[in-house]
Design a protein around this motif. Structure first.
Motif, PDB file in Angstrom:
ATOM      1  N   GLU A  44       1.883  14.902   8.700  1.00  0.00           N
ATOM      2  CA  GLU A  44       0.614  14.603   8.014  1.00  0.00           C
ATOM      3  C   GLU A  44      -0.562  14.794   8.971  1.00  0.00           C
ATOM      4  O   GLU A  44      -0.479  14.431  10.145  1.00  0.00           O
ATOM      5  N   VAL A  45      -1.626  15.359   8.432  1.00  0.00           N
ATOM      6  CA  VAL A  45      -2.771  15.720   9.264  1.00  0.00           C
ATOM      7  C   VAL A  45      -4.008  14.937   8.813  1.00  0.00           C
ATOM      8  O   VAL A  45      -4.311  14.872   7.610  1.00  0.00           O
ATOM      9  N   ASP A  46      -4.725  14.362   9.781  1.00  0.00           N
ATOM     10  CA  ASP A  46      -5.946  13.606   9.478  1.00  0.00           C
ATOM     11  C   ASP A  46      -6.986  14.533   8.862  1.00  0.00           C
ATOM     12  O   ASP A  46      -7.242  15.625   9.376  1.00  0.00           O
ATOM     13  N   GLY A  47      -7.544  14.094   7.740  1.00  0.00           N
ATOM     14  CA  GLY A  47      -8.564  14.899   7.065  1.00  0.00           C
ATOM     15  C   GLY A  47      -7.971  15.851   6.041  1.00  0.00           C
ATOM     16  O   GLY A  47      -8.697  16.425   5.240  1.00  0.00           O
ATOM     17  N   VAL A  48      -6.643  16.044   6.072  1.00  0.00           N
ATOM     18  CA  VAL A  48      -5.989  16.932   5.102  1.00  0.00           C
ATOM     19  C   VAL A  48      -5.205  16.083   4.099  1.00  0.00           C
ATOM     20  O   VAL A  48      -5.486  16.084   2.905  1.00  0.00           O
ATOM     21  N   ASN A  49      -4.216  15.328   4.615  1.00  0.00           N
ATOM     22  CA  ASN A  49      -3.422  14.481   3.724  1.00  0.00           C
ATOM     23  C   ASN A  49      -4.164  13.184   3.423  1.00  0.00           C
ATOM     24  O   ASN A  49      -4.182  12.704   2.293  1.00  0.00           O
ATOM     25  N   TYR A  50      -4.709  12.616   4.457  1.00  0.00           N
ATOM     26  CA  TYR A  50      -5.504  11.378   4.361  1.00  0.00           C
ATOM     27  C   TYR A  50      -6.527  11.396   5.482  1.00  0.00           C
ATOM     28  O   TYR A  50      -6.381  12.136   6.455  1.00  0.00           O
ATOM     29  N   PHE A  51      -7.521  10.515   5.373  1.00  0.00           N
ATOM     30  CA  PHE A  51      -8.327  10.139   6.529  1.00  0.00           C
ATOM     31  C   PHE A  51      -7.666   8.872   7.064  1.00  0.00           C
ATOM     32  O   PHE A  51      -7.738   7.817   6.416  1.00  0.00           O
ATOM     33  N   PHE A  52      -6.965   8.998   8.189  1.00  0.00           N
ATOM     34  CA  PHE A  52      -6.259   7.839   8.748  1.00  0.00           C
ATOM     35  C   PHE A  52      -7.255   6.975   9.508  1.00  0.00           C
ATOM     36  O   PHE A  52      -7.907   7.466  10.435  1.00  0.00           O
ATOM     37  N   ARG A  53      -7.388   5.717   9.097  1.00  0.00           N
ATOM     38  CA  ARG A  53      -8.436   4.852   9.622  1.00  0.00           C
ATOM     39  C   ARG A  53      -7.863   3.532  10.127  1.00  0.00           C
ATOM     40  O   ARG A  53      -6.847   3.052   9.609  1.00  0.00           O
ATOM     41  N   SER A  54      -8.553   2.928  11.113  1.00  0.00           N
ATOM     42  CA  SER A  54      -8.155   1.601  11.599  1.00  0.00           C
ATOM     43  C   SER A  54      -8.579   0.557  10.557  1.00  0.00           C
ATOM     44  O   SER A  54      -9.367   0.861   9.650  1.00  0.00           O
ATOM     45  N   GLN A  55      -8.086  -0.665  10.729  1.00  0.00           N
ATOM     46  CA  GLN A  55      -8.482  -1.742   9.801  1.00  0.00           C
ATOM     47  C   GLN A  55      -9.999  -1.933   9.837  1.00  0.00           C
ATOM     48  O   GLN A  55     -10.644  -2.091   8.804  1.00  0.00           O
ATOM     49  N   GLN A  56     -10.561  -1.886  11.071  1.00  0.00           N
ATOM     50  CA  GLN A  56     -12.008  -2.072  11.216  1.00  0.00           C
ATOM     51  C   GLN A  56     -12.791  -0.956  10.517  1.00  0.00           C
ATOM     52  O   GLN A  56     -13.770  -1.212   9.805  1.00  0.00           O
ATOM     53  N   GLU A  57     -12.336   0.262  10.712  1.00  0.00           N
ATOM     54  CA  GLU A  57     -13.022   1.398  10.075  1.00  0.00           C
ATOM     55  C   GLU A  57     -12.951   1.292   8.548  1.00  0.00           C
ATOM     56  O   GLU A  57     -13.914   1.602   7.844  1.00  0.00           O
ATOM     57  N   PHE A  58     -11.791   0.823   8.059  1.00  0.00           N
ATOM     58  CA  PHE A  58     -11.640   0.684   6.604  1.00  0.00           C
ATOM     59  C   PHE A  58     -12.570  -0.414   6.094  1.00  0.00           C
ATOM     60  O   PHE A  58     -13.222  -0.265   5.058  1.00  0.00           O
ATOM     61  N   ASP A  59     -12.635  -1.522   6.846  1.00  0.00           N
ATOM     62  CA  ASP A  59     -13.565  -2.608   6.483  1.00  0.00           C
ATOM     63  C   ASP A  59     -14.985  -2.057   6.359  1.00  0.00           C
ATOM     64  O   ASP A  59     -15.724  -2.402   5.433  1.00  0.00           O
ATOM     65  N   ASP A  60     -15.368  -1.194   7.306  1.00  0.00           N
ATOM     66  CA  ASP A  60     -16.727  -0.640   7.302  1.00  0.00           C
ATOM     67  C   ASP A  60     -16.972   0.228   6.061  1.00  0.00           C
ATOM     68  O   ASP A  60     -18.054   0.183   5.471  1.00  0.00           O
ATOM     69  N   LEU A  61     -15.947   1.011   5.675  1.00  0.00           N
ATOM     70  CA  LEU A  61     -16.095   1.845   4.471  1.00  0.00           C
ATOM     71  C   LEU A  61     -16.374   0.960   3.259  1.00  0.00           C
ATOM     72  O   LEU A  61     -17.225   1.273   2.424  1.00  0.00           O
ATOM     73  N   ILE A  62     -15.654  -0.163   3.176  1.00  0.00           N
ATOM     74  CA  ILE A  62     -15.850  -1.083   2.040  1.00  0.00           C
ATOM     75  C   ILE A  62     -17.254  -1.689   2.098  1.00  0.00           C
ATOM     76  O   ILE A  62     -18.000  -1.663   1.122  1.00  0.00           O
ATOM     77  N   THR A  63     -17.606  -2.202   3.274  1.00  0.00           N
ATOM     78  CA  THR A  63     -18.894  -2.870   3.429  1.00  0.00           C
ATOM     79  C   THR A  63     -20.055  -1.954   3.080  1.00  0.00           C
ATOM     80  O   THR A  63     -21.047  -2.377   2.491  1.00  0.00           O
ATOM     81  N   HIS A  64     -19.945  -0.686   3.455  1.00  0.00           N
ATOM     82  CA  HIS A  64     -21.046   0.248   3.210  1.00  0.00           C
ATOM     83  C   HIS A  64     -20.994   0.882   1.819  1.00  0.00           C
ATOM     84  O   HIS A  64     -21.754   1.803   1.534  1.00  0.00           O
ATOM     85  N   GLY A  65     -20.076   0.394   0.987  1.00  0.00           N
ATOM     86  CA  GLY A  65     -20.004   0.887  -0.399  1.00  0.00           C
ATOM     87  C   GLY A  65     -19.571   2.334  -0.494  1.00  0.00           C
ATOM     88  O   GLY A  65     -19.896   3.034  -1.458  1.00  0.00           O
ATOM     89  N   GLU A  66     -18.822   2.796   0.505  1.00  0.00           N
ATOM     90  CA  GLU A  66     -18.458   4.220   0.521  1.00  0.00           C
ATOM     91  C   GLU A  66     -17.217   4.542  -0.292  1.00  0.00           C
ATOM     92  O   GLU A  66     -16.846   5.709  -0.418  1.00  0.00           O
ATOM     93  N   LEU A  67     -16.549   3.501  -0.827  1.00  0.00           N
ATOM     94  CA  LEU A  67     -15.326   3.773  -1.584  1.00  0.00           C
ATOM     95  C   LEU A  67     -15.550   3.560  -3.076  1.00  0.00           C
ATOM     96  O   LEU A  67     -16.108   2.544  -3.500  1.00  0.00           O
ATOM     97  N   LEU A  68     -15.105   4.540  -3.858  1.00  0.00           N
ATOM     98  CA  LEU A  68     -15.187   4.457  -5.312  1.00  0.00           C
ATOM     99  C   LEU A  68     -14.242   3.369  -5.812  1.00  0.00           C
ATOM    100  O   LEU A  68     -14.520   2.669  -6.782  1.00  0.00           O
ATOM    101  N   GLU A  69     -13.119   3.243  -5.141  1.00  0.00           N
ATOM    102  CA  GLU A  69     -12.122   2.220  -5.445  1.00  0.00           C
ATOM    103  C   GLU A  69     -11.273   2.057  -4.200  1.00  0.00           C
ATOM    104  O   GLU A  69     -11.206   2.977  -3.372  1.00  0.00           O
ATOM    105  N   TRP A  70     -10.613   0.923  -4.079  1.00  0.00           N
ATOM    106  CA  TRP A  70      -9.614   0.790  -3.014  1.00  0.00           C
ATOM    107  C   TRP A  70      -8.617  -0.287  -3.413  1.00  0.00           C
ATOM    108  O   TRP A  70      -8.914  -1.130  -4.258  1.00  0.00           O
ATOM    109  N   ALA A  71      -7.424  -0.224  -2.804  1.00  0.00           N
ATOM    110  CA  ALA A  71      -6.388  -1.201  -3.131  1.00  0.00           C
ATOM    111  C   ALA A  71      -5.435  -1.353  -1.956  1.00  0.00           C
ATOM    112  O   ALA A  71      -5.345  -0.490  -1.083  1.00  0.00           O
TER     113      ALA A  71
END
Ligand code: 5GP
Length: 180
Positions: A44-71
């Motif tokens: 699996e390749v970052d940016g192709v299959n997924y954007f592999f992110r740390s817990q902190q980076e994922f938290d930031d995506l949520i906080t900044h409203g960058e995700l249409l949905e998450w689970a």
């Protein structure tokens, strides 16, 4: 307005094989790349299959409203980057999301015009053997994914269409009809 199609279904049901066929058939369709906190599988390749992110980076995506949905799914978090989807739709490009059921429900709430498709295995035994047979998860992880699959299969009524994956080409063609 270009179509937004959401494909959900239990882990191991064969979503990836069907998506490959859809993209062959409709090369203009854009498959969204999700962010996840899961560890990459071999190949699996970052940016192709997924954007592999740390817990902190994922938290930031949520906080900044960058995700249409998450689970949360089987111990990891997964989410759809909002802007990339919106840009494609605005440009008239059909978009395909391959996400689990809780995410599909959030997309329904955010974008009521989305077409929600649930991919079902031909039988429970078939799902078990596919998930064990692909060998990408430990026995413990397989058990968690099967448990999740049981509850996901109870959500089929929420979807606009239910497609049984008894034949990859036939199932893919059914999806193609919803995208075009
Ligand atoms: P896997 O770990 O096997 O790649 O994915 C596990 C589950 O997460 C699959 O059911 C897949 O459809 C789902 N998934 C992948 N990306 C997303 C996403 O962006 N949002 C949600 N809600 N589920 C996702």
């Amino acid at each position: 307005m270009a179509h937004l199609v959401v494909l959900s279904g239990p882990s191991g049901v064969g979503k990836s094989a069907i998506i490959s066929e859809i993209l062959n058939e409709l090369p203009d369709t854009w498959l969204s790349v999700s962010a996840t906190t899961r560890t990459p599988r071999p190949g699996e390749v970052d940016g192709v299959n997924y954007f592999f992110r740390s817990q902190q980076e994922f938290d930031d995506l949520i906080t900044h409203g960058e995700l249409l949905e998450w689970a949360q799914f089987a111990g990891n978090r997964y989410g759809t980057p909002r802007r990339a989807v919106q840009e494609r739709l605005d440009a008239g490009i059909p978009v395909l999301l391959e996400i689990e059921v809780q995410g599909a429900m959030q997309v329904r709430a955010a974008m009521p015009e989305a077409i929600l498709v649930f991919l079902k295995p031909p039988s429970w035994e078939e799902l078990e053997s596919r998930l064990v047979g692909r060998g990408t998860e430990t026995p413990e992880q397989v058990a968690i994914r099967l448990e999740t699959a049981r509850s996901e299969l109870e959500s089929v009524d929420f979807f606009d269409h239910v497609v049984v994956n008894d034949d990859v080409s036939r199932a893919a063609l059914e999806l193609v009809s919803y995208l075009s």
